[in-house]
Design an enzyme around this catalytic site. Structure first.
Site, PDB file in Angstrom:
ATOM      1  N   ARG A  20      -9.022  -9.586   1.586  1.00 48.74           N
ATOM      2  CA  ARG A  20      -8.934 -10.977   1.108  1.00 48.74           C
ATOM      3  C   ARG A  20      -8.423 -11.905   2.201  1.00 48.74           C
ATOM      4  NH1 ARG A  20      -5.233 -11.114  -3.915  1.00 48.74           N
ATOM      5  NH2 ARG A  20      -4.261  -9.606  -2.565  1.00 48.74           N
ATOM      6  N   ASN A  38      -9.348 -10.436  -5.590  1.00 47.77           N
ATOM      7  CA  ASN A  38      -9.575  -9.042  -5.972  1.00 47.77           C
ATOM      8  C   ASN A  38      -9.981  -8.992  -7.432  1.00 47.77           C
ATOM      9  OD1 ASN A  38      -8.874  -7.967  -3.496  1.00 47.77           O
ATOM     10  ND2 ASN A  38      -6.802  -7.405  -4.104  1.00 47.77           N
TER      11      ASN A  38
END
Length: 99
Positions: A20, A38
């Site tokens: 991320r 996520n």
């Protein structure tokens, strides 16, 4: 307004490896708008908006990912302006909470 908006799902070893943060960094360097988060199924989801060629380059980069990741599949489809509204207020690119 952005030229193109793409909704991307990345599967593989993409959580717990800085994926991320890597997407956020790469998107900001490319001056793209959107978000990344996520998902509880172990995948990473992103919305990428900007000039079509730059978004395409970013999706190609997502297929490689950061060093510690292993990308098994990238699903890429058209996204709409409503997806961009999920960003944090005032941010061009956001890291969102897991869903």
């Amino acid at each position: 307004m952005s030229d193109t908006i793409r909704h991307v799902m990345i599967r593989g070893r993409v959580q717990g490896v800085g994926y991320r943060a890597w997407v956020e960094y790469q998107a900001r360097v490319r001056q793209l708008e959107g978000w990344v988060r996520n998902r509880r199924d172990g995948s990473v989801e992103a919305v990428l908006a900007g000039p079509e060629v730059v978004v395409s380059e970013m999706i190609a980069a997502c297929r490689r990912g950061p060093t510690a990741s292993r990308v098994d599949a990238v699903q890429d489809e058209a996204g709409g302006p409503d997806l961009l509204k999920l960003r944090e207020a005032g941010e061009g690119f956001s890291v969102l909470a897991t869903v």
